[in-house]
Design a protein around this motif. Structure first.
Motif, PDB file in Angstrom:
ATOM      1  N   LEU A 164      -2.573   4.654  10.364  1.00 60.49           N
ATOM      2  CA  LEU A 164      -3.441   3.516  10.065  1.00 60.49           C
ATOM      3  C   LEU A 164      -4.264   3.121  11.289  1.00 60.49           C
ATOM      4  CD1 LEU A 164      -4.299   1.295   8.070  1.00 60.49           C
ATOM      5  CD2 LEU A 164      -2.333  -0.043   8.839  1.00 60.49           C
ATOM      6  N   GLY A 165      -3.619   3.042  12.477  1.00 60.11           N
ATOM      7  CA  GLY A 165      -4.370   2.737  13.694  1.00 60.11           C
ATOM      8  C   GLY A 165      -5.369   3.827  14.031  1.00 60.11           C
ATOM      9  N   GLN A 166      -4.995   5.082  13.792  1.00 57.93           N
ATOM     10  CA  GLN A 166      -5.926   6.187  14.043  1.00 57.93           C
ATOM     11  C   GLN A 166      -7.143   6.094  13.129  1.00 57.93           C
ATOM     12  OE1 GLN A 166      -4.010   9.982  13.621  1.00 57.93           O
ATOM     13  NE2 GLN A 166      -5.925  11.107  13.520  1.00 57.93           N
ATOM     14  N   ARG A 167      -6.905   5.684  11.879  1.00 61.38           N
ATOM     15  CA  ARG A 167      -8.011   5.540  10.927  1.00 61.38           C
ATOM     16  C   ARG A 167      -8.988   4.462  11.386  1.00 61.38           C
ATOM     17  NH1 ARG A 167     -10.618   8.197   6.734  1.00 61.38           N
ATOM     18  NH2 ARG A 167     -11.386   6.703   5.212  1.00 61.38           N
ATOM     19  N   PHE A 168      -8.461   3.348  11.836  1.00 63.35           N
ATOM     20  CA  PHE A 168      -9.329   2.266  12.312  1.00 63.35           C
ATOM     21  C   PHE A 168     -10.120   2.707  13.547  1.00 63.35           C
ATOM     22  CE2 PHE A 168      -6.347  -0.862  10.160  1.00 63.35           C
ATOM     23  CZ  PHE A 168      -7.269  -1.208   9.203  1.00 63.35           C
TER      24      PHE A 168
ATOM     25  N   SER B 141       0.839  -1.194   0.000  1.00 62.67           N
ATOM     26  CA  SER B 141       0.000   0.000   0.000  1.00 62.67           C
ATOM     27  C   SER B 141       0.872   1.241   0.000  1.00 62.67           C
ATOM     28  CB  SER B 141      -0.924   0.008   1.226  1.00 62.67           C
ATOM     29  OG  SER B 141      -1.793  -1.102   1.197  1.00 62.67           O
ATOM     30  N   LEU B 142       0.384   2.262  -0.716  1.00 59.55           N
ATOM     31  CA  LEU B 142       1.133   3.506  -0.812  1.00 59.55           C
ATOM     32  C   LEU B 142       0.900   4.391   0.398  1.00 59.55           C
ATOM     33  CD1 LEU B 142       2.974   5.310  -2.510  1.00 59.55           C
ATOM     34  CD2 LEU B 142       0.940   6.227  -3.617  1.00 59.55           C
ATOM     35  N   ASP B 143      -0.344   4.507   0.877  1.00 63.63           N
ATOM     36  CA  ASP B 143      -0.632   5.326   2.042  1.00 63.63           C
ATOM     37  C   ASP B 143      -1.595   4.569   2.945  1.00 63.63           C
ATOM     38  OD1 ASP B 143      -2.786   5.367   0.399  1.00 63.63           O
ATOM     39  OD2 ASP B 143      -3.100   7.529   0.417  1.00 63.63           O
ATOM     40  N   TYR B 144      -1.849   5.156   4.128  1.00 60.92           N
ATOM     41  CA  TYR B 144      -2.638   4.459   5.135  1.00 60.92           C
ATOM     42  C   TYR B 144      -4.106   4.337   4.737  1.00 60.92           C
ATOM     43  CZ  TYR B 144      -4.380   9.034   6.688  1.00 60.92           C
ATOM     44  OH  TYR B 144      -4.982  10.259   6.746  1.00 60.92           O
ATOM     45  N   GLU B 145      -4.623   5.293   3.994  1.00 53.79           N
ATOM     46  CA  GLU B 145      -6.036   5.225   3.589  1.00 53.79           C
ATOM     47  C   GLU B 145      -6.278   4.059   2.643  1.00 53.79           C
ATOM     48  OE1 GLU B 145      -7.039   8.987   1.998  1.00 53.79           O
ATOM     49  OE2 GLU B 145      -7.168   9.983   3.960  1.00 53.79           O
TER      50      GLU B 145
ATOM     51  N   ARG C   6      10.700   0.748  21.413  1.00 46.11           N
ATOM     52  CA  ARG C   6      10.611   2.161  21.027  1.00 46.11           C
ATOM     53  C   ARG C   6       9.514   2.378  19.994  1.00 46.11           C
ATOM     54  NH1 ARG C   6      15.292   2.477  19.397  1.00 46.11           N
ATOM     55  NH2 ARG C   6      16.290   3.308  21.262  1.00 46.11           N
ATOM     56  N   ASN C   7       9.449   1.504  18.985  1.00 50.41           N
ATOM     57  CA  ASN C   7       8.433   1.676  17.938  1.00 50.41           C
ATOM     58  C   ASN C   7       7.021   1.523  18.492  1.00 50.41           C
ATOM     59  OD1 ASN C   7      10.461   2.059  16.071  1.00 50.41           O
ATOM     60  ND2 ASN C   7      10.421  -0.039  15.312  1.00 50.41           N
ATOM     61  N   VAL C   8       6.819   0.542  19.376  1.00 48.49           N
ATOM     62  CA  VAL C   8       5.485   0.335  19.945  1.00 48.49           C
ATOM     63  C   VAL C   8       5.084   1.519  20.827  1.00 48.49           C
ATOM     64  CG1 VAL C   8       4.134  -1.142  21.468  1.00 48.49           C
ATOM     65  CG2 VAL C   8       5.663  -2.166  19.807  1.00 48.49           C
ATOM     66  N   ALA C   9       6.030   2.050  21.629  1.00 45.20           N
ATOM     67  CA  ALA C   9       5.718   3.195  22.493  1.00 45.20           C
ATOM     68  C   ALA C   9       5.360   4.423  21.654  1.00 45.20           C
ATOM     69  CB  ALA C   9       6.904   3.487  23.402  1.00 45.20           C
ATOM     70  N   LYS C  10       6.081   4.666  20.569  1.00 47.52           N
ATOM     71  CA  LYS C  10       5.763   5.809  19.717  1.00 47.52           C
ATOM     72  C   LYS C  10       4.437   5.617  18.996  1.00 47.52           C
ATOM     73  CE  LYS C  10      10.440   7.513  18.897  1.00 47.52           C
ATOM     74  NZ  LYS C  10      11.421   7.910  17.883  1.00 47.52           N
ATOM     75  N   PHE C  11       4.123   4.375  18.648  1.00 50.78           N
ATOM     76  CA  PHE C  11       2.837   4.088  18.001  1.00 50.78           C
ATOM     77  C   PHE C  11       1.668   4.474  18.916  1.00 50.78           C
ATOM     78  CE2 PHE C  11      -0.652   0.999  17.507  1.00 50.78           C
ATOM     79  CZ  PHE C  11      -1.030   1.259  16.210  1.00 50.78           C
TER      80      PHE C  11
END
Length: 795
Positions: free
Chosen positions: A511-515, A468-472, A546-551
């Motif tokens: 992506l998580g924000q979109r869901f 996928s190119l973007d999250y949408e 680090r990645n999970v905390a920033k997510f």
């Protein structure tokens, strides 16, 4: 008169001797005799058909009038006289025949002149008649009507002869239908194909399709649509066709055969458009072609992109963009011919028009729904088996049973009743049995312990995210292919993909924000995932942590997740470890970076969220409060702990007050009397000195206040030690402090006595200078030095 040639003929036949034929004078009788002999000889020659030994001569190509004798080559020195002619009393030697043909048979002596011998040739051996069906190539053409009669004449339906006849009929039927297919009649052709046993003839079907496409590439989209329809019902057939096409491309690529590669690539491109093949196969093929670019490889890749560019742009825009950037670099390098450069420029123009002239699927051939299609994920690096044995006949021991099975499948696909010729009663019994089996299957709860569906789902999610190119676009694809109840697996897979990256990508947070913004069910799933990740954070590596905390920091900042989810965090020494503290540190640093320290502080002070932040900003125990203050100060967020610091100070004051109340109630009466006497003496001294305070300098008043304050603190400390002595706890430190307090008390009493004497003298008229000197002497050395510096004029 007879000519010379006629005489020679008569001599040969024996009618005339050589001496008679060449006499000096010929009479009329002789002439008549010669003519009669010629006539008889000619008549005998015509009637006698058997050859004679002395008549055999080698045929000559030259005409008889111009025939010459072969002269022997002789040297000039030879003076041998010429030979005498053969007719001079000697018999002419017969010429040797150089012909390699067998000698002719001599004439039978019993045969008389004028009789004709019968020549009958020997009888020929008859060749054994071969069955045209048993030959290697199938033999001569057999009309369909005759073929049906041959099948009907065989009584044993499971015999090899009957199976071979049915195989020939199946092969001819499949080839004929493939050759007739086009856009208008593809529906009818598909129904007729399903009438044939294409499970048994899948090898013939695959070979016929590949050959037909290679012969007429303009109908490739029609053949691809036919394969897509067959693939929905028989996926093995679709996979076999795809494997053979990949093998054909590999063979042409190794042999540098551009024509084979072009035809195979065109068919593969339309199979990608019909979603029979996964788009990763197309991207892998383009990568292979452009890895070491040449004129032929670039031309093949351009042809492939023309056919499948629109579909690839839709499903994998990031991959197509990378391919076009590679083509752009090849174009600017100038290592290819102008013709290929022009082809690349035309391809860029087609891409700019969004491939309007090269649609992925023609509306007339869009016959399969996307949910019904089965997509095969193959790789060019895999080893494929083309299964060429399926192209030839093989005897099947279970021929009749397999035919019946395919009839049932055909009836299910086409919605027809099985034409097995059974009676109505038998069909009713079969229906009842099938209904009973369906009920039994419904009663049985089948459990898949291998998690094959979960593995397939996770692989699909991963491929969707990567392509996928973007999250949408990614969210749209996932929601389109998702089934009910798969939200948790998708949420966990998104977090896992985020943790696998080398550095954090905002793509996953968006992506998580979109869901979460779509449905409340997603919010609950991600909230549970946050609590689960925090509970098992000690299992993660530093980069993943680090990645999970920033997510999750991005989700909290965007209010995609409620802040009440932080109730699982408890900042204290007992309930945290190094991993959890690093997780909380990165989480709050990310929030401070997004929101700012002031807004984050306001959010933490929100009274509605006070219950959620009880663990983050603990106030239950001074020890936990002090731990939280130190933690936030060490990570650079000390501004969040102002309220905690005030709370800690107030708590300490309250504790001291409570301890003082308890200690005052427990003290003895003697201590209270001594305290009252000391307090009365202090009040008296203070009242006596109050009258003279106006005359003292201001710095002396400050010094006296400091001394009294110091004395009060020392009195409090002495009371504490007294209470400790009364309670029975005596340590070396307490003993030393007791000795120190006793010495200080003595010194204090001495100073108070001296001050009382000094006040009395002053009341009697002691000058001010003397009073000041007395005060200096009574004050400690340090204070005297300070007073001297204050009174000295500045330089």
């Amino acid at each position: 008169m007879a000519t010379r040639t006629e005489r020679r003929r008569l001599v040969r036949s024996g009618s005339l001797s050589s001496s008679e034929s060449y006499s000096g004078s010929e009479s009329e009788n002789d002439a008549t005799r010669i003519r009669s002999a010629i006539v008889q000889t000619s008549v005998g020659r015509k009637l006698d058909l058997s050859p004679r030994s002395d008549d055999y001569r080698r045929p000559s190509s030259s005409p008889p009038g111009r025939r010459k004798r072969r002269a022997l080559s002789r040297t000039p020195s030879d003076h041998t006289p010429p030979r005498s002619p053969p007719w001079h009393g000697r018999r002419r030697r017969r010429r040797r025949s150089f012909s390699r043909s067998p000698p002719l048979r001599a004439r039978s002596p019993s045969t008389e002149e004028g009789e004709v011998r019968d020549a009958t040739p020997p009888p020929k051996k008859k060749k054994e008649e071969l069955d045209p069906i048993l030959t290697r190539t199938g033999g001569a053409y057999i009309p369909p009507a005759r073929l049906r009669l041959m099948q009907q004449s065989i009584t044993d339906k499971s015999s090899v002869a009957y199976q071979r006849l049915s195989w020939e009929a199946l092969k001819k039927s499949i080839n004929g239908l493939i050759n007739k297919v086009n856009v208008a009649n593809i529906g009818n052709i598909v129904q007729e194909l399903f009438q044939e046993n294409i499970v048994r003839g899948r090898g013939v079907l695959a070979r016929s399709l590949v050959q037909a496409q290679a012969a007429s590439p303009t109908f490739t989209h029609v053949y691809a649509a036919l394969v897509s329809i067959i693939n929905t019902k028989f996926p093995q057939t679709g996979e076999l066709i795809a494997k053979r096409l990949l093998l054909q491309f590999q063979k042409g690529f190794r042999r540098n055969d551009k024509n084979i590669c072009m035809t195979a690539v065109k068919f593969l491109a339309h199979l990608v458009n019909q979603q029979v093949l996964h788009e990763l196969v197309a991207l892998e093929l383009l990568t292979l072609l452009l890895e070491e670019p040449s004129d032929d490889s670039v031309e093949v890749s351009v042809g492939f992109l023309k056919e499948s560019g629109q579909k690839l742009t839709e499903v994998s825009p990031r991959g197509v963009h990378a391919v076009f950037e590679t083509l752009r670099s090849i174009l600017h390098s100038g290592k290819i011919t102008p013709r290929i450069q022009y082809m690349i420029e035309v391809l860029f123009a087609i891409r700019k028009d969004n491939f309007k002239e090269h649609p992925a699927v023609v509306p007339e051939l869009d016959l399969v729904q996307e949910a019904d299609q089965i997509t095969h994920l193959l790789s060019l690096g895999d080893e494929f088996n083309s299964e060429d044995i399926l192209n030839v006949f093989q005897a099947d021991p279970d021929f009749a049973a397999n035919e019946e099975k395919y009839k049932a499948i055909k009836a299910e696909i086409l919605g027809e009743e099985s034409s097995s010729g059974s009676s109505e009663a038998e069909s009713g019994e079969e229906e009842e049995e099938s209904e009973e089996e369906d009920e039994e299957q419904q009663q049985l709860d089948m459990m898949d312990m291998t998690d094959a569906k979960v593995t397939t789902l996770r692989r699909t999610i991963y491929l969707t995210i990567m392509s996928s190119l973007d999250y949408e676009e990614c969210a749209h694809k996932m929601l389109k292919s998702m089934e009910e109840g798969q939200e948790r697996e998708i949420a966990n897979m998104v977090i896992e993909c985020c943790s696998q990256e080398r550095s954090y990508l905002r793509f996953y947070g968006l992506l998580g924000q979109r869901f979460c913004q779509l449905n409340q069910a997603w919010v609950e799933q991600f909230d549970d995932a946050f609590q689960q990740q925090y509970a098992t954070v000690h299992r993660l590596e530093t980069n993943k942590l680090r990645n999970v905390a920033k997510f999750f920091g991005q989700l909290f900042y965007a209010d995609a997740l409620p802040w009440t989810g932080m109730s699982c965090i408890h900042l204290n020494e007992e309930e945290t470890n190094s991993s959890s503290r690093i997780f909380v540190k990165i989480l709050f640093q990310e929030l401070a970076e997004f929101m700012g320290l002031s807004k984050l502080n306001e959010r933490l002070k929100d009274p509605l969220l006070a219950m959620a932040f009880e663990g983050v900003l603990p106030r239950d125990n001074p020890k936990n409060t002090r731990f939280a203050i130190n933690f936030f100060t060490s990570i650079g967020l000390g501004g969040l702990t102002d309220d905690l610091r005030e709370h800690l100070k107030n708590t300490q004051k309250l504790i001291m007050a409570q301890k003082q109340v308890v200690s005052s109630s427990d003290t003895d009466s003697s201590d209270s009397d001594s305290d009252s006497s000391e307090s009365s003496s202090d009040t008296e001294s203070s009242s006596e000195s109050s009258s003279s305070e106006d005359e003292k300098p201001r710095h002396q008043k400050r010094k006296r206040g400091k001394e009294t304050g110091r004395e009060d603190r020392k009195e409090k400390d002495s009371r504490k030690h007294e209470r400790s002595r009364e309670s029975g706890h005596r340590s070396k430190k307490d003993k030393r402090s007791d000795k120190r307090e006793e010495q200080e008390r003595r010194n204090r009493d001495e100073r108070r006595g001296k001050s009382n004497n000094h006040d009395a003298k002053r009341q009697r008229g002691t000058p001010d200078s003397e009073r000041e000197s007395d005060q200096r002497r009574q004050s400690p050395p340090r204070e005297r030095e300070l007073d001297r510096r204050r009174q000295s004029p500045p330089r």
